[in-house]
Enzyme design. Structure first.
Site, PDB file in Angstrom:
ATOM      1  N   LYS A  61      -9.879   1.477  -2.215  1.00 20.93           N
ATOM      2  CA  LYS A  61     -10.065   1.003  -0.829  1.00 20.93           C
ATOM      3  C   LYS A  61     -11.477   1.339  -0.383  1.00 20.93           C
ATOM      4  O   LYS A  61     -11.901   2.507  -0.446  1.00 20.93           O
ATOM      5  CB  LYS A  61      -9.028   1.685   0.072  1.00 20.93           C
ATOM      6  CG  LYS A  61      -8.972   1.153   1.499  1.00 20.93           C
ATOM      7  CD  LYS A  61      -7.827   1.836   2.242  1.00 20.93           C
ATOM      8  CE  LYS A  61      -7.477   1.191   3.541  1.00 20.93           C
ATOM      9  NZ  LYS A  61      -6.265   1.775   4.150  1.00 20.93           N
ATOM     10  N   CYS A 107      -5.643  -3.203   2.588  1.00 20.47           N
ATOM     11  CA  CYS A 107      -5.335  -3.091   4.011  1.00 20.47           C
ATOM     12  C   CYS A 107      -6.550  -3.194   4.943  1.00 20.47           C
ATOM     13  O   CYS A 107      -7.006  -4.275   5.237  1.00 20.47           O
ATOM     14  CB  CYS A 107      -4.525  -1.822   4.274  1.00 20.47           C
ATOM     15  SG  CYS A 107      -3.561  -1.976   5.808  1.00 20.47           S
ATOM     16  N   GLU A 142       0.854  -1.189   0.000  1.00 20.35           N
ATOM     17  CA  GLU A 142       0.000   0.000   0.000  1.00 20.35           C
ATOM     18  C   GLU A 142       0.895   1.246   0.000  1.00 20.35           C
ATOM     19  O   GLU A 142       1.883   1.303   0.728  1.00 20.35           O
ATOM     20  CB  GLU A 142      -0.871  -0.017   1.275  1.00 20.35           C
ATOM     21  CG  GLU A 142      -1.866   1.121   1.378  1.00 20.35           C
ATOM     22  CD  GLU A 142      -2.729   1.031   2.642  1.00 20.35           C
ATOM     23  OE1 GLU A 142      -2.275   0.478   3.667  1.00 20.35           O
ATOM     24  OE2 GLU A 142      -3.868   1.544   2.603  1.00 20.35           O
TER      25      GLU A 142
HETATM   26  N1  LIG Z   1      -3.422   1.176   6.171  1.00 21.07           N
HETATM   27  C1  LIG Z   1      -4.388   0.603   6.830  1.00 21.07           C
HETATM   28  O1  LIG Z   1      -5.501   0.471   6.364  1.00 21.07           O
HETATM   29  C2  LIG Z   1      -4.023   0.103   8.189  1.00 21.07           C
HETATM   30  C3  LIG Z   1      -4.989  -0.911   8.729  1.00 21.07           C
HETATM   31  C4  LIG Z   1      -4.613  -1.348  10.092  1.00 21.07           C
HETATM   32  O2  LIG Z   1      -3.531  -1.100  10.569  1.00 21.07           O
HETATM   33  C5  LIG Z   1      -5.596  -2.106  10.854  1.00 21.07           C
HETATM   34  O3  LIG Z   1      -5.324  -2.355  12.034  1.00 21.07           O
HETATM   35  O4  LIG Z   1      -6.635  -2.482  10.331  1.00 21.07           O
END
Ligand SMILES: NC(=O)CCC(=O)C(=O)O
Length: 309
Positions: free
Chosen positions: A144, A185, A74
């Site tokens: 996302k 993510c 990412e």
């Molecule tokens: N960059 C993100 O979306 C981090 C996501 C994350 O750390 C989580 O705990 O879920």
């Protein structure tokens, strides 16, 4: 087994894989059952020439090691902080997009080009994942969908929604390895999204990511394994390398979980290029032996896309 699974989705009209098309010359019946992936747990590189050199060298190593797909993390080309997203945002087809497309074509390799901040004509910014097929075409794009907004007491705080807009499409695309899903993510925390990708036929889900030092040790491995075991598919999470001097310190630990929920590979925190061979027949094996999807109570509950309601 997979067809039976897909038929079991009463109440939905989704096709097994309605999106995208197979790369030129690939027929569905020629589907390949082994996929050698490389995951570049790389530092964030903001200078375009340095990035081009780094990715070219990485691609060369992938070629030497016969990898068929390279996955990036990412925001590999932009610091993961709210202030940087508008500075580095570019439209689809921008300079980083073009670099990735060119590299995929030159090295004839699938490239999951992590995420790039995407600026749209109406001024919105998305955290967007692109995938390029070995002929350099954009095979998939996923904005996302679940923005990373958390505030853990004494730990990580972040609010993507202060600057980013959320995507609203489930992304599954066709490859010679079968349908592949794409998520970013924080999306990993949403079982409904992963179930929808599984119902659309995904055998692998690629997840460019950057967890942090609060939630990484608690949830990273658990989330990847649980989405893999619950949906009986491979889940591949590629993180940026840890940089203690960054405003957001990434957890690293790029991971590949198999459909049984086992970890096939996991990096440490620093820069690393990890190679893993996925035996895609494991998807059919686990679905044959533990056919959970045949026992779904779709008469009681269903996970459906808005467009199917
Ligand atoms: N960059 C993100 O979306 C981090 C996501 C994350 O750390 C989580 O705990 O879920």
């Amino acid at each position: 087994m997979t067809e039976e699974w897909l038929r079991n989705r009463r109440g939905t009209d989704m096709q097994a894989c309605p999106l995208g098309s197979l790369p030129a010359g690939i027929k569905e019946e020629a589907r390949m059952d082994r996929l050698r992936i490389a995951q570049a747990q790389m530092p964030v590189i903001t200078d375009r020439d340095t990035l081009a050199d780094y990715l070219k060298k990485t691609m060369e190593t992938c070629t030497e090691k016969n990898a068929e797909l390279l996955a990036l993390p990412e925001m590999f080309c932009c610091p993961y902080d709210i202030k940087s997203f508008p500075v580095f945002a570019e439209p689809e087809g921008g300079s980083v997009w073009q670099l990735c497309s060119d590299l995929a074509r030159s090295f004839h390799i699938w490239l999951s080009a992590g995420t790039i901040p995407e600026r749209t004509a109406d001024g919105r910014i998305y955290n967007t994942a692109y995938v390029f097929s070995p002929d350099g075409r954009q095979a998939a794009k996923h904005r996302k969908m679940h923005l990373f907004d958390i505030g853990v007491k004494g730990g990580q705080h972040f609010r993507e929604s202060d600057i980013l807009s959320a995507g609203d499409s489930v992304t599954v695309f066709s490859t010679e390895f079968g349908p592949v899903g794409l998520a970013v993510c924080f999306d990993i925390r949403f079982p409904e999204l992963f179930r929808l990708m599984a119902l659309k036929g995904a055998r692998i889900v690629l997840v460019p990511a950057a967890f942090n030092l609060t939630t990484g040790p608690m949830h990273w491995e658990l989330l990847f394994r649980s989405q893999a075991v619950n949906n009986q598919l491979f889940v591949v999470g590629t993180s940026s390398a840890r940089d203690e001097s960054a405003s957001y310190v990434s957890w690293g630990h790029s991971i590949a979980a198999d459909p049984w929920g086992r970890i096939l590979s996991q990096a440490d925190a620093g820069e690393e290029l990890v190679f893993t061979e996925l035996d895609l027949t494991e998807v059919e094996k686990v679905r044959e032996q533990i056919p959970v999807m045949n026992s779904l109570r779709t008469d009681v509950y269903q996970v459906r896309e808005e467009s199917d309601l």
